[in-house]
Design a protein around this motif. Structure first.
Motif, PDB file in Angstrom:
ATOM      1  N   ARG A 153      -4.335 -24.946 -25.427  1.00 32.06           N
ATOM      2  CA  ARG A 153      -5.399 -24.211 -24.751  1.00 32.06           C
ATOM      3  C   ARG A 153      -6.292 -25.138 -23.953  1.00 32.06           C
ATOM      4  NH1 ARG A 153      -7.379 -19.682 -29.169  1.00 32.06           N
ATOM      5  NH2 ARG A 153      -5.390 -18.616 -29.254  1.00 32.06           N
ATOM      6  N   ASP A 154      -6.520 -26.346 -24.482  1.00 30.52           N
ATOM      7  CA  ASP A 154      -7.361 -27.306 -23.764  1.00 30.52           C
ATOM      8  C   ASP A 154      -6.749 -27.658 -22.412  1.00 30.52           C
ATOM      9  OD1 ASP A 154      -9.234 -27.367 -25.761  1.00 30.52           O
ATOM     10  OD2 ASP A 154      -8.457 -29.192 -26.697  1.00 30.52           O
ATOM     11  N   ILE A 155      -5.449 -27.802 -22.380  1.00 24.85           N
ATOM     12  CA  ILE A 155      -4.771 -28.124 -21.123  1.00 24.85           C
ATOM     13  C   ILE A 155      -4.908 -26.969 -20.146  1.00 24.85           C
ATOM     14  CG2 ILE A 155      -2.528 -28.603 -20.059  1.00 24.85           C
ATOM     15  CD1 ILE A 155      -1.773 -30.017 -22.714  1.00 24.85           C
ATOM     16  N   LEU A 156      -4.703 -25.746 -20.627  1.00 24.57           N
ATOM     17  CA  LEU A 156      -4.839 -24.571 -19.763  1.00 24.57           C
ATOM     18  C   LEU A 156      -6.271 -24.430 -19.260  1.00 24.57           C
ATOM     19  CD1 LEU A 156      -2.711 -22.047 -21.854  1.00 24.57           C
ATOM     20  CD2 LEU A 156      -2.088 -23.089 -19.666  1.00 24.57           C
ATOM     21  N   LEU A 157      -7.246 -24.629 -20.147  1.00 24.98           N
ATOM     22  CA  LEU A 157      -8.650 -24.539 -19.738  1.00 24.98           C
ATOM     23  C   LEU A 157      -8.991 -25.606 -18.701  1.00 24.98           C
ATOM     24  CD1 LEU A 157     -10.286 -23.846 -23.201  1.00 24.98           C
ATOM     25  CD2 LEU A 157     -10.348 -22.325 -21.226  1.00 24.98           C
TER      26      LEU A 157
ATOM     27  N   LEU B 129     -12.481 -17.854 -15.928  1.00 19.66           N
ATOM     28  CA  LEU B 129     -11.936 -16.770 -16.754  1.00 19.66           C
ATOM     29  C   LEU B 129     -11.020 -15.864 -15.933  1.00 19.66           C
ATOM     30  CD1 LEU B 129     -12.096 -15.767 -19.655  1.00 19.66           C
ATOM     31  CD2 LEU B 129     -13.977 -14.290 -18.968  1.00 19.66           C
ATOM     32  N   GLN B 130     -11.421 -15.540 -14.713  1.00 19.08           N
ATOM     33  CA  GLN B 130     -10.575 -14.717 -13.843  1.00 19.08           C
ATOM     34  C   GLN B 130      -9.233 -15.388 -13.580  1.00 19.08           C
ATOM     35  OE1 GLN B 130     -12.841 -14.119 -10.282  1.00 19.08           O
ATOM     36  NE2 GLN B 130     -13.969 -12.364 -11.112  1.00 19.08           N
ATOM     37  N   THR B 131      -9.273 -16.678 -13.332  1.00 23.13           N
ATOM     38  CA  THR B 131      -8.042 -17.423 -13.065  1.00 23.13           C
ATOM     39  C   THR B 131      -7.100 -17.370 -14.264  1.00 23.13           C
ATOM     40  OG1 THR B 131      -9.270 -18.903 -11.618  1.00 23.13           O
ATOM     41  CG2 THR B 131      -7.127 -19.668 -12.374  1.00 23.13           C
ATOM     42  N   LEU B 132      -7.653 -17.561 -15.451  1.00 17.84           N
ATOM     43  CA  LEU B 132      -6.821 -17.521 -16.659  1.00 17.84           C
ATOM     44  C   LEU B 132      -6.288 -16.113 -16.934  1.00 17.84           C
ATOM     45  CD1 LEU B 132      -8.839 -19.855 -19.027  1.00 17.84           C
ATOM     46  CD2 LEU B 132      -6.526 -20.241 -18.177  1.00 17.84           C
ATOM     47  N   LYS B 133      -7.124 -15.102 -16.730  1.00 18.76           N
ATOM     48  CA  LYS B 133      -6.719 -13.729 -17.045  1.00 18.76           C
ATOM     49  C   LYS B 133      -5.595 -13.212 -16.157  1.00 18.76           C
ATOM     50  CE  LYS B 133     -10.775 -11.741 -19.270  1.00 18.76           C
ATOM     51  NZ  LYS B 133     -11.834 -10.718 -19.162  1.00 18.76           N
ATOM     52  N   LYS B 134      -5.406 -13.836 -15.002  1.00 21.16           N
ATOM     53  CA  LYS B 134      -4.315 -13.409 -14.118  1.00 21.16           C
ATOM     54  C   LYS B 134      -2.954 -13.567 -14.793  1.00 21.16           C
ATOM     55  CE  LYS B 134      -6.461 -14.430  -9.695  1.00 21.16           C
ATOM     56  NZ  LYS B 134      -6.448 -15.341  -8.534  1.00 21.16           N
ATOM     57  N   HIS B 135      -2.833 -14.604 -15.646  1.00 14.21           N
ATOM     58  CA  HIS B 135      -1.526 -14.917 -16.210  1.00 14.21           C
ATOM     59  C   HIS B 135      -1.501 -15.004 -17.733  1.00 14.21           C
ATOM     60  CE1 HIS B 135      -0.289 -15.824 -12.131  1.00 14.21           C
ATOM     61  NE2 HIS B 135      -1.355 -16.601 -12.018  1.00 14.21           N
ATOM     62  N   LEU B 136      -2.666 -15.100 -18.366  1.00 19.95           N
ATOM     63  CA  LEU B 136      -2.693 -15.386 -19.799  1.00 19.95           C
ATOM     64  C   LEU B 136      -3.674 -14.490 -20.541  1.00 19.95           C
ATOM     65  CD1 LEU B 136      -3.005 -19.240 -19.394  1.00 19.95           C
ATOM     66  CD2 LEU B 136      -0.946 -18.035 -20.091  1.00 19.95           C
ATOM     67  N   PHE B 137      -3.504 -14.457 -21.859  1.00 23.86           N
ATOM     68  CA  PHE B 137      -4.477 -13.808 -22.728  1.00 23.86           C
ATOM     69  C   PHE B 137      -4.381 -14.429 -24.111  1.00 23.86           C
ATOM     70  CE2 PHE B 137      -5.487 -10.878 -26.121  1.00 23.86           C
ATOM     71  CZ  PHE B 137      -6.798 -10.574 -25.805  1.00 23.86           C
ATOM     72  N   TRP B 138      -5.518 -14.645 -24.750  1.00 24.91           N
ATOM     73  CA  TRP B 138      -5.587 -15.001 -26.155  1.00 24.91           C
ATOM     74  C   TRP B 138      -6.908 -14.479 -26.700  1.00 24.91           C
ATOM     75  CZ3 TRP B 138      -5.761 -19.241 -22.662  1.00 24.91           C
ATOM     76  CH2 TRP B 138      -6.975 -19.916 -22.610  1.00 24.91           C
ATOM     77  N   PRO B 139      -6.974 -14.241 -27.984  1.00 30.50           N
ATOM     78  CA  PRO B 139      -8.210 -13.723 -28.567  1.00 30.50           C
ATOM     79  C   PRO B 139      -9.370 -14.713 -28.354  1.00 30.50           C
ATOM     80  CG  PRO B 139      -6.402 -13.550 -30.140  1.00 30.50           C
ATOM     81  CD  PRO B 139      -5.903 -14.334 -28.975  1.00 30.50           C
TER      82      PRO B 139
ATOM     83  N   MET C 172     -10.917 -15.492 -25.666  1.00 30.07           N
ATOM     84  CA  MET C 172     -10.721 -16.320 -24.481  1.00 30.07           C
ATOM     85  C   MET C 172     -12.053 -16.619 -23.798  1.00 30.07           C
ATOM     86  SD  MET C 172      -8.585 -15.566 -20.962  1.00 30.07           S
ATOM     87  CE  MET C 172      -6.954 -15.539 -21.638  1.00 30.07           C
ATOM     88  N   ARG C 173     -12.919 -15.612 -23.684  1.00 33.07           N
ATOM     89  CA  ARG C 173     -14.216 -15.798 -23.023  1.00 33.07           C
ATOM     90  C   ARG C 173     -15.044 -16.874 -23.729  1.00 33.07           C
ATOM     91  NH1 ARG C 173     -16.643 -13.525 -19.201  1.00 33.07           N
ATOM     92  NH2 ARG C 173     -18.874 -13.606 -18.873  1.00 33.07           N
ATOM     93  N   ARG C 174     -15.070 -16.824 -25.061  1.00 32.87           N
ATOM     94  CA  ARG C 174     -15.823 -17.804 -25.833  1.00 32.87           C
ATOM     95  C   ARG C 174     -15.298 -19.222 -25.586  1.00 32.87           C
ATOM     96  NH1 ARG C 174     -14.396 -18.450 -31.823  1.00 32.87           N
ATOM     97  NH2 ARG C 174     -12.787 -19.516 -30.663  1.00 32.87           N
ATOM     98  N   ASP C 175     -13.974 -19.361 -25.567  1.00 35.11           N
ATOM     99  CA  ASP C 175     -13.370 -20.672 -25.331  1.00 35.11           C
ATOM    100  C   ASP C 175     -13.701 -21.205 -23.937  1.00 35.11           C
ATOM    101  OD1 ASP C 175     -12.296 -20.528 -27.849  1.00 35.11           O
ATOM    102  OD2 ASP C 175     -10.298 -19.943 -27.181  1.00 35.11           O
ATOM    103  N   VAL C 176     -13.659 -20.329 -22.944  1.00 32.43           N
ATOM    104  CA  VAL C 176     -13.973 -20.740 -21.571  1.00 32.43           C
ATOM    105  C   VAL C 176     -15.441 -21.143 -21.469  1.00 32.43           C
ATOM    106  CG1 VAL C 176     -14.168 -19.940 -19.180  1.00 32.43           C
ATOM    107  CG2 VAL C 176     -12.126 -19.395 -20.507  1.00 32.43           C
ATOM    108  N   GLU C 177     -16.332 -20.360 -22.078  1.00 33.74           N
ATOM    109  CA  GLU C 177     -17.762 -20.686 -22.044  1.00 33.74           C
ATOM    110  C   GLU C 177     -18.034 -22.037 -22.692  1.00 33.74           C
ATOM    111  OE1 GLU C 177     -19.562 -17.326 -23.952  1.00 33.74           O
ATOM    112  OE2 GLU C 177     -19.566 -16.134 -22.114  1.00 33.74           O
ATOM    113  N   ARG C 178     -17.426 -22.296 -23.825  1.00 37.75           N
ATOM    114  CA  ARG C 178     -17.622 -23.570 -24.510  1.00 37.75           C
ATOM    115  C   ARG C 178     -17.081 -24.732 -23.689  1.00 37.75           C
ATOM    116  NH1 ARG C 178     -16.160 -22.094 -30.803  1.00 37.75           N
ATOM    117  NH2 ARG C 178     -18.063 -20.912 -31.201  1.00 37.75           N
TER     118      ARG C 178
END
Length: 138
Positions: free
Chosen positions: A2-6, A24-34, A36-42
């Motif tokens: 996930r760190d690499i994707l982020l 978040l928009q960029t990731l949501k185009k191709h991926l999903f994980w529970p 996700m918003r929290r991980d992106v914010e952090r």
């Protein structure tokens, strides 16, 4: 993983340190994980480059205009106009050189893929040849 994707979505490739929503928009185009918003914010909160470049502290003092030049062709600005239709010679961009004193401009046809050596050659061929190199008197 996930760190690499982020990292790739936030600062990788041609993208450059976008805020949480854009990452978040960029990731949501191709991926999903529970969560996700929290991980992106952090991840975005911990980005040192973002903290330096997007500081909330206002700059000290007032903005000052650029000084007015005293002589022509001692202070110039340069820019590019890209994405134009190709000419018969294959040129698709314009290299713009403007003298800040006289507001005289040169519009030089070039290729979008020209490197610094080609641009320097264009500058010397079309600007320096006509106006010379003038150093500001001290």
């Amino acid at each position: 993983m996930r760190d690499i994707l982020l990292r790739e979505a936030h600062q990788g490739g041609l993208m450059g340190h976008f805020v949480v929503t854009k990452t978040l928009q960029t990731l949501k185009k191709h991926l999903f994980w529970p969560k996700m918003r929290r991980d992106v914010e952090r991840f975005c909160e911990c980005c040192v480059t973002c903290k330096k470049a997007k500081s909330k502290v206002s700059p000290q003092g007032m903005y000052l205009p650029l000084p007015i030049p005293d002589f022509p062709w001692t202070d110039i600005s340069m820019d590019f106009v890209l994405g134009l239709p190709r000419t018969k010679t294959g040129r698709d961009s314009i290299f713009v050189v403007v003298d800040r004193f006289s507001k005289m401009a040169h519009f030089i046809a070039c290729h979008k893929t020209d490197d610094v050596v080609n641009v320097a050659n264009l500058f010397f061929r079309d600007v320096v040849r006509l106006h010379g190199i003038r150093l500001q008197p001290s």
